[in-house]
Write a protein that holds these residues in place. Structure first.
Motif, PDB file in Angstrom:
ATOM      1  N   VAL A  46      24.665   3.321  -8.850  1.00 16.44           N
ATOM      2  CA  VAL A  46      25.413   3.784  -7.670  1.00 16.44           C
ATOM      3  C   VAL A  46      26.624   2.909  -7.360  1.00 16.44           C
ATOM      4  N   HIS A  47      26.751   1.776  -8.081  1.00 13.57           N
ATOM      5  CA  HIS A  47      27.894   0.893  -7.827  1.00 13.57           C
ATOM      6  C   HIS A  47      29.073   1.208  -8.738  1.00 13.57           C
ATOM      7  N   SER A  48      28.867   2.127  -9.656  1.00 13.84           N
ATOM      8  CA  SER A  48      29.928   2.409 -10.624  1.00 13.84           C
ATOM      9  C   SER A  48      30.565   3.773 -10.377  1.00 13.84           C
ATOM     10  N   HIS A  49      31.901   3.802 -10.505  1.00 14.86           N
ATOM     11  CA  HIS A  49      32.618   5.069 -10.369  1.00 14.86           C
ATOM     12  C   HIS A  49      32.373   5.980 -11.566  1.00 14.86           C
ATOM     13  N   ILE A  50      31.966   5.361 -12.672  1.00 15.78           N
ATOM     14  CA  ILE A  50      31.816   6.152 -13.897  1.00 15.78           C
ATOM     15  C   ILE A  50      30.624   7.090 -13.787  1.00 15.78           C
ATOM     16  N   TRP A  76       9.126   9.469 -11.533  1.00 17.28           N
ATOM     17  CA  TRP A  76      10.095  10.298 -10.815  1.00 17.28           C
ATOM     18  C   TRP A  76      11.481   9.822 -11.254  1.00 17.28           C
ATOM     19  N   ILE A  77      12.460  10.715 -11.144  1.00 16.07           N
ATOM     20  CA  ILE A  77      13.804  10.366 -11.595  1.00 16.07           C
ATOM     21  C   ILE A  77      14.765  10.434 -10.409  1.00 16.07           C
ATOM     22  N   ASP A  78      15.548   9.354 -10.223  1.00 16.04           N
ATOM     23  CA  ASP A  78      16.533   9.350  -9.128  1.00 16.04           C
ATOM     24  C   ASP A  78      17.642   8.343  -9.405  1.00 16.04           C
ATOM     25  N   PRO A  79      18.646   8.274  -8.560  1.00 13.24           N
ATOM     26  CA  PRO A  79      19.674   7.230  -8.729  1.00 13.24           C
ATOM     27  C   PRO A  79      19.108   5.872  -8.302  1.00 13.24           C
ATOM     28  N   ASP A  80      19.817   4.783  -8.609  1.00  9.77           N
ATOM     29  CA  ASP A  80      19.362   3.440  -8.252  1.00  9.77           C
ATOM     30  C   ASP A  80      19.177   3.251  -6.755  1.00  9.77           C
ATOM     31  N   CYS A  81      20.092   3.830  -5.976  1.00 11.39           N
ATOM     32  CA  CYS A  81      20.107   3.541  -4.537  1.00 11.39           C
ATOM     33  C   CYS A  81      20.826   4.695  -3.840  1.00 11.39           C
ATOM     34  N   GLY A  82      21.102   4.542  -2.551  1.00 13.29           N
ATOM     35  CA  GLY A  82      21.840   5.570  -1.820  1.00 13.29           C
ATOM     36  C   GLY A  82      23.235   5.758  -2.400  1.00 13.29           C
ATOM     37  N   LEU A  83      23.787   6.947  -2.206  1.00 18.21           N
ATOM     38  CA  LEU A  83      25.071   7.294  -2.837  1.00 18.21           C
ATOM     39  C   LEU A  83      26.240   7.278  -1.863  1.00 18.21           C
ATOM     40  N   LYS A  84      26.043   6.695  -0.685  1.00 18.32           N
ATOM     41  CA  LYS A  84      27.077   6.830   0.351  1.00 18.32           C
ATOM     42  C   LYS A  84      28.412   6.181   0.010  1.00 18.32           C
ATOM     43  N   THR A  85      28.414   5.229  -0.926  1.00 18.62           N
ATOM     44  CA  THR A  85      29.693   4.588  -1.261  1.00 18.62           C
ATOM     45  C   THR A  85      30.438   5.298  -2.392  1.00 18.62           C
ATOM     46  N   ARG A  86      29.843   6.301  -2.977  1.00 17.74           N
ATOM     47  CA  ARG A  86      30.521   7.068  -4.027  1.00 17.74           C
ATOM     48  C   ARG A  86      31.300   8.230  -3.392  1.00 17.74           C
ATOM     49  N   THR A  87      32.227   8.803  -4.157  1.00 17.10           N
ATOM     50  CA  THR A  87      32.922   9.989  -3.652  1.00 17.10           C
ATOM     51  C   THR A  87      31.990  11.189  -3.814  1.00 17.10           C
ATOM     52  N   PRO A 127       0.812  -1.217   0.000  1.00 22.25           N
ATOM     53  CA  PRO A 127       0.000   0.000   0.000  1.00 22.25           C
ATOM     54  C   PRO A 127       0.851   1.276   0.000  1.00 22.25           C
ATOM     55  N   VAL A 128       1.506   1.540  -1.110  1.00 21.03           N
ATOM     56  CA  VAL A 128       2.315   2.759  -1.237  1.00 21.03           C
ATOM     57  C   VAL A 128       1.986   3.451  -2.560  1.00 21.03           C
ATOM     58  N   ASP A 129       2.393   4.700  -2.681  1.00 17.46           N
ATOM     59  CA  ASP A 129       2.061   5.476  -3.878  1.00 17.46           C
ATOM     60  C   ASP A 129       3.123   5.364  -4.959  1.00 17.46           C
ATOM     61  N   ASN A 130       4.338   5.068  -4.518  1.00 21.26           N
ATOM     62  CA  ASN A 130       5.471   5.162  -5.428  1.00 21.26           C
ATOM     63  C   ASN A 130       6.475   4.067  -5.079  1.00 21.26           C
ATOM     64  N   PHE A 131       6.932   3.333  -6.078  1.00 20.06           N
ATOM     65  CA  PHE A 131       8.020   2.383  -5.866  1.00 20.06           C
ATOM     66  C   PHE A 131       9.294   2.973  -6.439  1.00 20.06           C
ATOM     67  N   ASP A 132      10.321   2.943  -5.625  1.00 17.62           N
ATOM     68  CA  ASP A 132      11.597   3.520  -6.017  1.00 17.62           C
ATOM     69  C   ASP A 132      12.553   2.366  -6.277  1.00 17.62           C
ATOM     70  N   LEU A 133      12.845   2.109  -7.556  1.00 11.44           N
ATOM     71  CA  LEU A 133      13.537   0.871  -7.894  1.00 11.44           C
ATOM     72  C   LEU A 133      14.880   1.095  -8.576  1.00 11.44           C
ATOM     73  N   GLU A 134      15.765   0.133  -8.295  1.00 11.69           N
ATOM     74  CA  GLU A 134      17.063   0.088  -8.938  1.00 11.69           C
ATOM     75  C   GLU A 134      16.837  -0.399 -10.367  1.00 11.69           C
ATOM     76  N   MET A 135      17.031   0.453 -11.349  1.00 15.84           N
ATOM     77  CA  MET A 135      16.751   0.060 -12.730  1.00 15.84           C
ATOM     78  C   MET A 135      18.026  -0.058 -13.561  1.00 15.84           C
ATOM     79  N   SER A 136      18.972   0.836 -13.328  1.00 16.47           N
ATOM     80  CA  SER A 136      20.100   0.953 -14.253  1.00 16.47           C
ATOM     81  C   SER A 136      21.145  -0.131 -14.064  1.00 16.47           C
ATOM     82  N   ASN A 137      21.345  -0.561 -12.819  1.00 15.41           N
ATOM     83  CA  ASN A 137      22.324  -1.599 -12.532  1.00 15.41           C
ATOM     84  C   ASN A 137      21.974  -2.914 -13.231  1.00 15.41           C
ATOM     85  N   SER A 138      20.679  -3.141 -13.493  1.00 15.61           N
ATOM     86  CA  SER A 138      20.252  -4.382 -14.148  1.00 15.61           C
ATOM     87  C   SER A 138      19.979  -4.140 -15.630  1.00 15.61           C
TER      88      SER A 138
END
Ligand SMILES: [Zn+2]
Length: 338
Positions: free
Chosen positions: A272-276, A300-311, A237-248
């Protein structure tokens, strides 16, 4: 799709709103301070000041980049499950446990009845929202993930632990909404861990979390084995699913072509797993793929996941490409419609 709800909440967002999943990299001074704090060389108040400084810096960076919906950046968190466990009754924290390859973390242990002691994230949400006129998302780790990532020594079953956590997290979500958070994200990276548990109790747990709370709910899911939980997942029961799309490689687009996606979708356009750092053209292409299967007002547009492992540089570079590409696509859509 859920524009009516956003409007009812008083939120006017542009087409293809841009946001991030939640975490940003911690600046070096904060990493140093956290180490000092852990070894007893820094007081809570001193650490808090530096966490606030880093939060201020990330809020102004997000404004400068031009994002539409902001986050506090999670400068005060370590692991997303352990952070909540530390602030709830009923948990102890284990020694270091290995997970995800070479990452070590302290795993929560449910050792008694879980109880909400009082607001956990509300002060941070209020602090971040006080720095900007843009909406800031409230953020909690979901009941299924809290259960799946903890050892359970108290409840008779995974279901009992999950539902108990859902009741506790409902209190937190209510407190966020009461403080004024209109968009609340529930992070459930583990939701596809055991696909049979989705209909058995994960959906019910999310109903418990969100019930009667007047907010636009986003459910962030990553590492997903989506083929096993889709389209059933749409019953959450949510309005929006925020999904990792680009990594796959955007494989999910094909899945959504078979069974239409009926909610809003925050479409991950940077890996978010790539340095590029992706260029604008690549991101534009990914947004175009989203438009093949969804209506513009569902996206909505966003990154795949949290960015804490990137610089810091990679983070800012990726977000700039994302905002730039979104603005270009937005413009072409508006031209088409007029
Ligand atoms: Zn994630």
């Amino acid at each position: 799709m859920m524009r009516v709800k956003l409007k009812h909440l008083g939120l006017e967002l542009p087409l293809l709103p841009t946001t991030t999943v939640g975490s940003f990299p911690k600046p070096q001074y904060l990493l140093d301070a956290r180490r000092k704090f852990d070894s007893g060389q820094l007081r809570t108040g001193e650490l808090r000041q530096l966490e606030e400084k880093a939060t201020r810096e990330w809020v102004s960076a997000q404004e400068e980049i031009g994002l539409d919906v902001l986050v506090d950046g999670e400068m005060y968190r370590g692991d997303m499950a352990t952070y909540f466990a530390n602030n709830l009754d009923g948990f102890r924290i284990s020694g270091l446990v290995r997970s995800y390859g070479n990452r070590y973390y302290r795993k929560p242990i449910v050792a008694g009845e879980v109880k909400w002691r009082g607001p956990i994230t509300v002060d941070w949400w209020r602090f971040a929202q006080g720095l900007t006129n843009k909406p800031v998302k409230g953020m909690v780790t979901g009941p299924y993930t809290m259960m799946d990532w903890s050892f359970n020594e108290y409840y008779p079953s995974r279901r009992d632990a999950c539902i108990a956590l859902a009741k506790v997290l409902h209190e937190e979500v209510r407190a966020l909404a009461k403080a004024g958070a209109k968009i609340i994200q529930v992070d459930e990276p583990a939701i596809s861990a055991r696909p049979e548990e989705l209909p058995e109790f994960a959906i019910e747990a999310m109903q418990v979390v969100t019930k009667g709370v007047d907010a636009y709910f986003i459910n962030h899911i990553c590492y997903g084995a989506f083929e096993f939980i889709y389209p059933r997942m749409l019953e959450l029961p949510v309005d929006n699913f925020d999904l990792e799309m680009s990594n796959s490689e955007l494989d999910l687009v094909e899945l959504f072509r078979e069974h239409p996606f009926t909610r809003d979708l925050s479409f991950g356009v940077v890996d978010v797993h790539s340095h590029i750092v992706e260029d604008t053209a690549t991101v534009k292409q990914r947004i175009r793929r989203a438009l093949e299967i969804l209506k513009p007002d569902q996206i909505w547009i966003d990154p795949d996941c949290g960015l804490k492992t990137r610089t810091q540089e990679e983070t800012i570079g990726k977000l700039r490409a994302m905002v730039d590409a979104t603005k270009k696509v937005r413009k072409s859509l508006t031209v088409k419609n007029s």
